[in-house]
Design an enzyme around this catalytic site. Sequence first.
Site, PDB file in Angstrom:
ATOM      1  N   ARG D  98       3.462   1.417 144.403  1.00 26.36           N
ATOM      2  CA  ARG D  98       4.258   2.068 145.446  1.00 26.36           C
ATOM      3  C   ARG D  98       4.581   3.523 145.098  1.00 26.36           C
ATOM      4  O   ARG D  98       4.480   4.420 145.941  1.00 26.36           O
ATOM      5  CB  ARG D  98       5.560   1.268 145.655  1.00 26.36           C
ATOM      6  CG  ARG D  98       6.447   1.760 146.779  1.00 26.36           C
ATOM      7  CD  ARG D  98       5.898   1.475 148.161  1.00 26.36           C
ATOM      8  NE  ARG D  98       5.120   2.561 148.698  1.00 26.36           N
ATOM      9  CZ  ARG D  98       3.949   2.396 149.320  1.00 26.36           C
ATOM     10  NH1 ARG D  98       3.419   1.206 149.479  1.00 26.36           N
ATOM     11  NH2 ARG D  98       3.285   3.434 149.759  1.00 26.36           N
ATOM     12  N   LYS D 133       9.879  25.805 152.516  1.00 29.00           N
ATOM     13  CA  LYS D 133      10.470  24.623 153.144  1.00 29.00           C
ATOM     14  C   LYS D 133       9.784  23.373 152.601  1.00 29.00           C
ATOM     15  O   LYS D 133       9.012  22.709 153.295  1.00 29.00           O
ATOM     16  CB  LYS D 133      10.333  24.736 154.663  1.00 29.00           C
ATOM     17  CG  LYS D 133      11.111  25.920 155.236  1.00 29.00           C
ATOM     18  CD  LYS D 133      10.942  26.086 156.731  1.00 29.00           C
ATOM     19  CE  LYS D 133      11.768  27.287 157.212  1.00 29.00           C
ATOM     20  NZ  LYS D 133      11.590  27.552 158.661  1.00 29.00           N
ATOM     21  N   LYS D 165      15.422  39.107 154.966  1.00 23.23           N
ATOM     22  CA  LYS D 165      15.384  38.228 156.129  1.00 23.23           C
ATOM     23  C   LYS D 165      16.582  38.483 157.045  1.00 23.23           C
ATOM     24  O   LYS D 165      17.432  39.329 156.773  1.00 23.23           O
ATOM     25  CB  LYS D 165      15.361  36.771 155.662  1.00 23.23           C
ATOM     26  CG  LYS D 165      14.224  36.483 154.666  1.00 23.23           C
ATOM     27  CD  LYS D 165      14.018  35.002 154.449  1.00 23.23           C
ATOM     28  CE  LYS D 165      13.460  34.359 155.706  1.00 23.23           C
ATOM     29  NZ  LYS D 165      13.063  32.950 155.465  1.00 23.23           N
ATOM     30  N   GLU D 195      11.550  40.952 157.508  1.00 23.28           N
ATOM     31  CA  GLU D 195      11.459  40.065 158.664  1.00 23.28           C
ATOM     32  C   GLU D 195      11.965  40.822 159.894  1.00 23.28           C
ATOM     33  O   GLU D 195      13.066  41.382 159.884  1.00 23.28           O
ATOM     34  CB  GLU D 195      12.327  38.835 158.409  1.00 23.28           C
ATOM     35  CG  GLU D 195      12.344  37.822 159.532  1.00 23.28           C
ATOM     36  CD  GLU D 195      13.207  36.614 159.169  1.00 23.28           C
ATOM     37  OE1 GLU D 195      12.945  35.975 158.126  1.00 23.28           O
ATOM     38  OE2 GLU D 195      14.158  36.312 159.916  1.00 23.28           O
ATOM     39  N   ASP D 216       8.979  37.432 163.400  1.00 23.28           N
ATOM     40  CA  ASP D 216       9.632  36.125 163.409  1.00 23.28           C
ATOM     41  C   ASP D 216       9.943  35.661 164.828  1.00 23.28           C
ATOM     42  O   ASP D 216      10.674  36.337 165.563  1.00 23.28           O
ATOM     43  CB  ASP D 216      10.931  36.193 162.600  1.00 23.28           C
ATOM     44  CG  ASP D 216      11.572  34.830 162.446  1.00 23.28           C
ATOM     45  OD1 ASP D 216      10.849  33.873 162.097  1.00 23.28           O
ATOM     46  OD2 ASP D 216      12.787  34.725 162.690  1.00 23.28           O
TER      47      ASP D 216
END
Lengths: 298, 298, 298, 298, 298, 298
Positions: D98, D133, D165, D195, D216
Site C-alpha cells: 500500500r 503548490k 508577487k 507578477e 497572472d
Amino acid sequence: MAEPFLLETLAKRGLAEDLIYGDRTTSALFPRPIAAKGDLLAKEPLVVAGLDLFQTVFSLLDPSFQFEILVGQGQEIQAGGIIGRLIGDGRALLKGERVALNFLQHLCGVATLTRKFVQAVAGTGAKILDTRKTQPGLRALEKEAVLMGGGYNHRFHLGDLIMIKDNHIALAKGIVNAVAATRATLSHALKIEVEAKTFQQVKEAIQSGCEMIMLDNMSIAEIKQSVALIRKKAPDVQIEVSGGIHLGNVSNVARCGVDFISVGSITHSAPAVDISLELINNGPTRPRPSKNKSRHTG
Amino acid sequence: MAEPFLLETLAKRGLAEDLIYGDRTTSALFPRPIAAKGDLLAKEPLVVAGLDLFQTVFSLLDPSFQFEILVGQGQEIQAGGIIGRLIGDGRALLKGERVALNFLQHLCGVATLTRKFVQAVAGTGAKILDTRKTQPGLRALEKEAVLMGGGYNHRFHLGDLIMIKDNHIALAKGIVNAVAATRATLSHALKIEVEAKTFQQVKEAIQSGCEMIMLDNMSIAEIKQSVALIRKKAPDVQIEVSGGIHLGNVSNVARCGVDFISVGSITHSAPAVDISLELINNGPTRPRPSKNKSRHTG
Amino acid sequence: MAEPFLLETLAKRGLAEDLIYGDRTTSALFPRPIAAKGDLLAKEPLVVAGLDLFQTVFSLLDPSFQFEILVGQGQEIQAGGIIGRLIGDGRALLKGERVALNFLQHLCGVATLTRKFVQAVAGTGAKILDTRKTQPGLRALEKEAVLMGGGYNHRFHLGDLIMIKDNHIALAKGIVNAVAATRATLSHALKIEVEAKTFQQVKEAIQSGCEMIMLDNMSIAEIKQSVALIRKKAPDVQIEVSGGIHLGNVSNVARCGVDFISVGSITHSAPAVDISLELINNGPTRPRPSKNKSRHTG
Amino acid sequence: MAEPFLLETLAKRGLAEDLIYGDRTTSALFPRPIAAKGDLLAKEPLVVAGLDLFQTVFSLLDPSFQFEILVGQGQEIQAGGIIGRLIGDGRALLKGERVALNFLQHLCGVATLTRKFVQAVAGTGAKILDTRKTQPGLRALEKEAVLMGGGYNHRFHLGDLIMIKDNHIALAKGIVNAVAATRATLSHALKIEVEAKTFQQVKEAIQSGCEMIMLDNMSIAEIKQSVALIRKKAPDVQIEVSGGIHLGNVSNVARCGVDFISVGSITHSAPAVDISLELINNGPTRPRPSKNKSRHTG
Amino acid sequence: MAEPFLLETLAKRGLAEDLIYGDRTTSALFPRPIAAKGDLLAKEPLVVAGLDLFQTVFSLLDPSFQFEILVGQGQEIQAGGIIGRLIGDGRALLKGERVALNFLQHLCGVATLTRKFVQAVAGTGAKILDTRKTQPGLRALEKEAVLMGGGYNHRFHLGDLIMIKDNHIALAKGIVNAVAATRATLSHALKIEVEAKTFQQVKEAIQSGCEMIMLDNMSIAEIKQSVALIRKKAPDVQIEVSGGIHLGNVSNVARCGVDFISVGSITHSAPAVDISLELINNGPTRPRPSKNKSRHTG
Amino acid sequence: MAEPFLLETLAKRGLAEDLIYGDRTTSALFPRPIAAKGDLLAKEPLVVAGLDLFQTVFSLLDPSFQFEILVGQGQEIQAGGIIGRLIGDGRALLKGERVALNFLQHLCGVATLTRKFVQAVAGTGAKILDTRKTQPGLRALEKEAVLMGGGYNHRFHLGDLIMIKDNHIALAKGIVNAVAATRATLSHALKIEVEAKTFQQVKEAIQSGCEMIMLDNMSIAEIKQSVALIRKKAPDVQIEVSGGIHLGNVSNVARCGVDFISVGSITHSAPAVDISLELINNGPTRPRPSKNKSRHTG
C-alpha cells in the site's frame, strides 16, 4: 535536572505511541474543552521523582495547563497522599494520563527502590551507585531518579570513565598491560577502574596502578580479604562491589568497609509504583485561552 | 515482528546513549579489529524474546557480525543454557554488549513474567492481556514480547479501540450516553469497551450496548455476580478483568469464567532476567572485510 | 483533532522545503516587521478542514500571530466567502502563505469531495469510508478531513483491523483457513474482514466466521446477489463495497443495501480547492513584541 | 534523481504510518518467509515516475528483494502493461504494497497529467512549468515527476529565484521600487521575476528592469497585448503565464507566444493513476538469506 | 534571517552535545534559580552576526530570559565594547554559555573576516562572494554572516545554479557540449556558470553561451587577458575570480575589473573572534515564574 | 573512532544541505553511471584525520564505492602527496565532493594545527588539550582529530568532569565552599577542577582539596609562582594552563613545568587545509551493480 528540550523529546516520544491517530474516545465524548481538576494520588508509599517529565506531557497537550506540586522531588509520601493537583482542559488530561503516569510510575519506582537500598546501608560509609543497566532512551531520567532516592551516579556512558571489565580482560593480555595501555591515551580528566572477579585479579589490579577496583560477584569472605589487601597496599584506591546485590545482602556487603555498592536492579527491575490520577469535572466548561488568540465564531 | 527500520531506530537510540563520545576503554585497548566469539548465556530460566533487536545492535556496529540462534523466540531455556552464539569484531561486541543486553534482558523479562501468568490460568478459558502501561518508546517491542510469553495484546494506542474508562465517566454524563455518543462517530472497525467499577455500572454497561465490559478492581464475589448477569443479559459481550492482578490471585479470577485478564505488571514491572555475554578471544586477529573495501596501506 | 506537537512536525516539514535558505524576496523587501491583515478567501464552494494545521504554520513564523475563524471545521462556504482573518507580521504571512495554503487547499479538497459522496448516498443506510490510499505523512490529517466531510474512517494502519485481501488469499490456502489462522492470534479487540471478488468467495467468507465482508470490484448484480446471501446466512456480518466507486455510481451501489462504501479517490485524487490569501498593509509598522523581550537599541 | 538517503527518509515516513504496530494480518498468516513474485500492472495508460521510491519501500522490508523494471522512468505504458516484476519474501510485498503504491500512483499521476499539458502545447514554443503548490514533504519527488512528464521545473524554494508577487506588491511601494530594493541585495546568481495582474503592472515591470514577467490570471486578449509590449520594449525578458490554466485553454495561451506556462494542478490536483500489484505464490518457501547470517536452529 | 524553527534545531543540536547528561557543576552549586545579569563583551574589534542564534540557546533553557541588544547585526564594535546584556536565571546562563558563544564567536568571525575582504576591494566594482565551503549544518547561518560582513551569497546548494567545474569537464566531452546539454534541461530560472582554468577554456566558455565565467586559480596577467576578451566578445557575461584569494592579493584581483571574487576562507577558515560573557550575581534570588505555573509547596 | 551510525548522521546532514533538490549540473550532464577514479591530493603539508567520515559521504551516494587509503589517520603527508584513491560512479563523486572535502579539510586542519602545538612543547612534560570550543555538531569528530594530531582530550560535556569556572565563582560564595558543595553530590567517578585567575585563587583552590587547578590567563611569572606553590603544598594536584595560548608562547608556558595546556584555537580557529579531489574518466561506462539487482530493460 534534565533540560526542557530533552524532556520534550521524551514526552513527544511517549505521546506519539498513544496519539498517532488521536484519542478517539475522548474526541467523540468531548468535542469542546471541558474544565477539569485532578488529584495525583499515591496508592502506596513512595519517593517522588520525574515530576518535570510528568508535567511536560500535559503541557504539550494544553499549554495553559497548571500543575501544583504538593510533595516535591526526592520526598517521601505515604499511601493516600496527594503528590500534586492538575487543572486544565479535561481532554488533555484524559489524552495524556497514561503516558504521563507511565513515566512517573517508573521513575518514582526507581527512586523508591533506591531509597530502600540507601536505608539498608545507613550508618556504614558505603554509597549506593546505579549502573548503565537502564531502559534505552531513559538513562538520564533514571539516573536523576537514583539521585532523588539518595543514591549516586556511576558513569553515564562509555566515554566518561575507563572501566576494564571481564570481557576486556578476556580479549586483552592481562590487567597490568590493559591499564598501562589505556593510561597512555588519557589526559587528566578520567579515572581508571578495574573489575576483579578473583583475589588474584585484585592483586593484579593493585599492581596496575588503577584508581578504583570493582569486586565482582565475590562472597563476603572474598570481599573482606580483598578490602584488607587494598586498604593496606593501595590506600588511595576506591573500592566498589557489584553483582548479585539485593536488599537481603546489601547491608552485609556494606559492613565489609567498601566505598560503593552498585545495584543494577534499581534501574532495570524497579517495579512501577501505584499512582493514579483522579479527575473531577470542574463545573461548567470555560473556553481555553489559545496562545494564538484564534476565535471561533462560525 | 517489528520491521528492520523500526529496530534500527531503537538500537541507535540505545547506542547513542552509550557511544556519543565513543568507548574510550575499548578504543584504547584494541586499536585494530580482534576476532572474537561469544556465548549468550541464560543465568536463570527464561522465555526468549527480543532477539531481532539484540542482533540489530551489533549489526549497526559491525555489519559482518554473525549471530547463530540456538533457542528461538517464545521458547523456554533453563539456567546455564546458551541462547545463541556471536562471532565478529570483538570491539563491536564490547561496545554493544550493555545496550544489547539491556534490551534483551528486559524483553525476555516481559515474556518470562507473561508466561507465568499464562501458566497460572491454564485450563480456564481466560486469556492474559497486556495494557498500555509500557516503557515509553518500547511499546511495540514489549507487546511482541507478551505474545512470545503466550499472552495476547490489548489495544496498542488511543485510536484502535474505544474504551470508556473511569475518568471519562467522571467527566461525562453517564455510561449509556457515553456509549451512544461514541458509537455515532464510528465506522465498523472499532469495538466499544466500558470500564465498570461497581455492579451498578455493570448494569449500565449492559444497557449501553457495548461489545466489551472491563470489571475494574472488583472482589472475586463482585466479579462472579457481574459475570453471571452479563452472561445472562448480554451473552455476546466479552468480559475483561483488570486491576490488582498478581500471580497469587490470577487463577481465582480466571475461574470466575471471564474471557480476559489484563495485567499491567507484565510490562511495567517485569524484572530484567539475568543473561550474560561471555566473550573469548578467537585466536589471531584477522582483518574485517569492509563493506566499502577500503584498504589501509599507510 | 491532531495534537499540537504532531501539527508542528507537519508544519515544520512543509516550511523546511520552502525556507531552508530563507525567503530572499521578503527579506530584501521588508527588513523590519510590517503590520498586515489578510482575508482567507474561498474562491469556489468548499467544506472547511485543516484550519489548525494552517494556523500552526504561521504560529511557527510569528508567535504573536492571530487568526480569527469565521467558518469552522466541517462547515460549507460559498465562493467569495471569507473563511477567516489573519493579523500579524506581514513578513510571516508572506513566508508561510504557500505552505499553509498547500495544506489547507488539499485538506479542504478532501473534505469537499467526501461531502459530495456523502450527499450522493443520503437517504440510504450506507456510510462513506476512506481507505489507506493517503498521501504519505498526511494520513492522520486526511482522515480527519474525511470526518469533516461527513465520512467515516476505515482502519488507520495494518495493526488495527484484520483484513484478508486478494494478495493474502493468493499466497495462503483458502479464506476459511486464513480466518482461522488469524483468529487464533487475536485477543478481543480486533475484528476480521475478508475481501471477496466473486460470489464463490462470498460463500467462503460467510463460512469463515468473519465479522465483515468487503465486496471488491463487483457489478451491481453481483453486489445484490451477495448482499442477499449474507443478510440471510450471516445477519450480523457487516458489508462493505470497494473498487471503482465514483460519483456516478455510488448512489446505485448504496441502494443495494450495503453498510459501507469505501472510496480511495476522496484522499488520493481529491483536487485542491481554490483558496487565496489576500493581504493588506495594516498602516504604519509597529514593533512585534518578542517573546524574549529582546530590545534592539543599536 | 533523488539520492538514496532522501528516498529512505520518505519511504520510512510512509511505512511508519502503516507499520508502527506491525501488519497483524500478514504476521498471523505467514510466520515464515514465503517466496513470491508480483507483477506491477498499469490499469490505465500512464507515464512512469517514482520507481526508485517504490523500490526503496520494499528494500527497507526485505534487503534481498529484487525489482526488474520493464518500462522505465518517463516512458508511456498502456492499460494492461507490466511496469515491472518483483521477487522477494511475500510478507515484505504484502506489508509494503500500500505504501509503495501510494507513492507510485501519485507520482505517475503527476507525470501523466504533465504529459497531457506538454502534448497540448506541442508545436508552440511554450514550456510547461510546475509551481510550489506541492504536497508537503514530496516536493523534490513531484518536481522530478514533472520532468518525467516532459515539463520543466520552476523554482524549488523561496531562496532560488526572486519573485515579487501580488502580496509583496500590496505591502510594498510599487513594482519599480521593489525590484530595485531586491536587486541591491543580490549577487549574480539569482534572476528577478515580477507578477503582473494588469497591463499597467506589465508596463511597470518592464520599467523595473526585471528578467522575467509573469502574467497572472489574464484573459487571452490581455496576454496578447502584454506579450506584444514586452517583446517590443524588453526583448530579453522571459514571459510566463499563470493562473486558471487547464487542458481546455492551455493551447490557446501557448499560441500567444509566451515562453512558459505554469500549472499548479499538475502537482496539487493530479489524480492518482490506477496501478495494482498482482502477487503469486512462488512455489515452496525458501529461506531468506539474512544479511547477518543468523541461523535459527531452535 | 533564519526562521525560529531552524534556529531551534541548531541550538538544540549544540545543547545536546553539552547537556545530554546535565551540567553537574551548576546543578550541584545552584539547586534553586539564581537571578543573574551578564555582559556580552567584545574582546577584540569585530562585526556582529548570529545574535538570534545566540539568543535562542538561552531561550531554550530559560523561557523568561531577556536579551538587550546594544550593537546590532552587521555593525562593528571595538575591543571592550558591550554587544548586549543578558538577564535571567544564572543557571541557564552558565549551562548555555559555551554553546551560545561557540555559535556567536564563529559567526562573528565569519562576518569580521568578510568585512576585511570587502574593505580591501572598496572602490572597485568587485563584490566579495562566499562559497559552499561551509561547516556542515551551519551553511544558512554562515551565509547570513557573510551578508552581515558586507559580502554577497554565491549559490546555496547544488540545485540553484548550474556550475560546470573542472571535474565535470574532466568527465564530460568539452565545455561547449556540456553547456548545451545542461541548457536543454532547464527552465528559465537558472543561470549557467563555467569554470575556466586556462585562456583556452575562457574562449570555449565564451563560445558556449554561458551567463557567467569563473576564472579559477589564474595569475593576475591571465585574469587581465581573460577579462579583456570576455568584455569584448561577450559583454553580458559576468566574471568571477576564485582560487588562492587572500587579503594580500584581493585588491589586485579586484582592480582587474572583475565582477565577483569568491573567497572560501571567509567561511572555512575564519578564526573565532574573542567574546566573553561576564556574569554578576543579581542580588537575592527570586523565583522564576514558570510557564505552567507549577508551584512547589512541598 | 566514531561509530558508523553516528558518521552517517553527520554525512547525511552535510549532504542534505547540498542535495535537497538534487545536483542539477551532474544530473543534466550524466544521465547514466560513469566509471571514474579520483586522487585525493594534499596541496599543503598536513596531518590526516576524518577519513572515515569522508568515506561515509560517498558510501551514502554509491554503496559500491571503493576507497583505498594510502596515508592513514594521524600520519603526516607532504604537499603533492596522495592521501587515497577513489573508484566509483563519477556522478556520486561529483555530488559528494564538496561535502566530503568540507569535513576532511576541517578535520585535517584541526589535526594539523594540533600537531604544531604538540611539536612546540616536545621535550617538556606538558600535554596539549582541546576544549569544548568546538563547532556545534562536530564535537566528537573534532576531538578525535585532536588525538590524531597528538593532543589529548579535555572533558567532552558538562557532565563528565566538575569544573568550577570564573562565572561559577562569581555567582557562588567562594572556591572552598563551591568545591565542598559539588563534592557532596558526587560518587567516585568524577574529578573536580578549579579555575584560578589570581595567585590568591590558587591558594584557595589548594585549600579546597580539588584534584586539578587551571591557571587562567596568567603571565609566565604568575604561572611559575603558582606552579611552585602547588607542587609544594599539593603535589598530587594536576596543573592546567589556559587562555591566550598561541604557537609563539606555548613553549614558554610548557617550560614552567605544568602538566597540561589547553588551546581553544586548535578546534575553533584551525584553518581548513588545502586538499583537492582530482577525477579522471575511467574509460567506457560500466553498469553499477545495484544492491537490489534492479535491472532496467525499458
